[in-house]
Scaffold this active site. Sequence first.
Site, PDB file in Angstrom:
ATOM      1  CG  HIS A  17      62.051  16.802  68.676  1.00 35.24           C
ATOM      2  ND1 HIS A  17      62.618  15.736  69.351  1.00 35.24           N
ATOM      3  CD2 HIS A  17      60.940  16.309  68.087  1.00 35.24           C
ATOM      4  CE1 HIS A  17      61.890  14.655  69.165  1.00 35.24           C
ATOM      5  NE2 HIS A  17      60.857  14.976  68.396  1.00 35.24           N
ATOM      6  CG  HIS A  19      57.431  14.629  64.602  1.00 35.48           C
ATOM      7  ND1 HIS A  19      58.036  13.428  64.329  1.00 35.48           N
ATOM      8  CD2 HIS A  19      57.653  14.878  65.917  1.00 35.48           C
ATOM      9  CE1 HIS A  19      58.598  12.956  65.441  1.00 35.48           C
ATOM     10  NE2 HIS A  19      58.375  13.819  66.424  1.00 35.48           N
ATOM     11  NE  ARG A  21      53.139  13.746  61.762  1.00 43.53           N
ATOM     12  CZ  ARG A  21      53.622  13.098  62.795  1.00 43.53           C
ATOM     13  NH1 ARG A  21      54.795  12.485  62.723  1.00 43.53           N
ATOM     14  NH2 ARG A  21      52.938  13.035  63.925  1.00 43.53           N
ATOM     15  CE  LYS A 103      64.275  10.867  68.261  1.00 48.00           C
ATOM     16  NZ  LYS A 103      62.967  11.414  67.956  1.00 48.00           N
ATOM     17  CG  HIS A 140      61.426   8.377  71.776  1.00 48.73           C
ATOM     18  ND1 HIS A 140      60.353   9.128  71.355  1.00 48.73           N
ATOM     19  CD2 HIS A 140      60.964   7.624  72.804  1.00 48.73           C
ATOM     20  CE1 HIS A 140      59.290   8.843  72.086  1.00 48.73           C
ATOM     21  NE2 HIS A 140      59.638   7.926  72.976  1.00 48.73           N
ATOM     22  CG  HIS A 178      60.534  14.086  73.408  1.00 50.93           C
ATOM     23  ND1 HIS A 178      60.936  12.915  74.001  1.00 50.93           N
ATOM     24  CD2 HIS A 178      60.381  13.788  72.100  1.00 50.93           C
ATOM     25  CE1 HIS A 178      61.015  11.961  73.090  1.00 50.93           C
ATOM     26  NE2 HIS A 178      60.691  12.469  71.937  1.00 50.93           N
ATOM     27  CG  ASP A 251      57.840  15.554  70.122  1.00 45.71           C
ATOM     28  OD1 ASP A 251      58.026  15.204  68.937  1.00 45.71           O
ATOM     29  OD2 ASP A 251      57.488  14.763  71.012  1.00 45.71           O
TER      30      ASP A 251
END
Length: 353
Positions: A17, A19, A21, A103, A140, A178, A251
């Site tokens: 997991h 990010h 960007r 997701k 999430h 998470h 995360d």
Amino acid sequence: MTTDPTRITLRRPDDWHVHLRDGDMLAAVAPYTARQFARAIVMPNLDPPVTNVAAALAYRDRILAALPAGADFTPLMTCYLTDEAEPRVLADGFECGAFAAAKLYPAHATTNSAYGVTAIRNIHPALEEMERIGMPLLIHGEVTDPEVDIFDREKAFIDRIFSGLVRDFPGLKTVFEHITTAEAADFVTASGPNLAATITPHHLAINRNAMFAGGIRPHAYCLPVAKREAHRLAVRRAATSGSPQFFLGTDSAPHAVARKEAACGCAGIFSAPFAIESYARTFEEEGALDRLEAFASENGPHFYGLPLNEGSITLERAEVEVPESLSAGGSSLVPFHAGETLGWRLVGGAAEI
Ligand code: DOR
Ligand code: ZN
């Protein structure tokens, strides 16, 4: 895996997991992930989000182009579910290898989630198809109801949505992303092998007091928000339990410093640069270094049905000073553990560049 008092060598881990960007930020952060991890599940919450195969493949190419020469790293792409998610698009993307998973962001739960799902029944056809073809669903798990206390949003999601989902789709491979609470850890354990959870380095290391230590601390703010100490301890027990249902997911969620230190600061902790060192510290504190490899390098691939990595990484005992900030494409990022000294150094890792 081998451990002695001064060195740990383990199978190369994956980050389930992250990010990464886009643009300058992608170029700045991707090397930190690629240095430690062989693969990563890349979150699709760009703006606009990654909702189709063409967007996922184009994003994968931009990630590969952002890596340092010679990097050995495979991004695993995800599809962002909207109310309009089409079963056919998901199945085609999964079958051609463009999507490793999809997701689910409840609409308005977090960064760039405005296009997210407004009611779970809207995606039932997509979930039926994913269950049929074995495509993992990543969740999430927080309700967005403003009436629900922010510290209770994960538990409320279990009660209102997740329990029904597990009941209605027993064959759907699902990851509770998470996790931050004892209730989530217990729910995962009780639900059996089709449900797993990722655990971040920061939810293992900090409780909610970290956000208010001597003043407001925006760099300790992420979603789901850190909870009280009893929950941190429960999440540590889950991570170090040896259960195959729990695995590593940082995360890591970078936001430029000006967007964190603001009247309305963004949610996200940039945990990538010293992630494996942070996990090693937690596992050592719990007397569970011998379980780090399963958590970091085995449980995830087993759940996703992917091969284990062939290579290895080595951590050596050394004092590593975590910088107060790192430069990132004309801006700067504050890494998790900024200003602290960690006790393990990844050989060839972030601390050595
Ligand atoms: O803290 C977070 N940051 N939580 C999320 O769910 C999203 C992430 C981000 O993209 O910034
Ligand atoms: Zn995330």
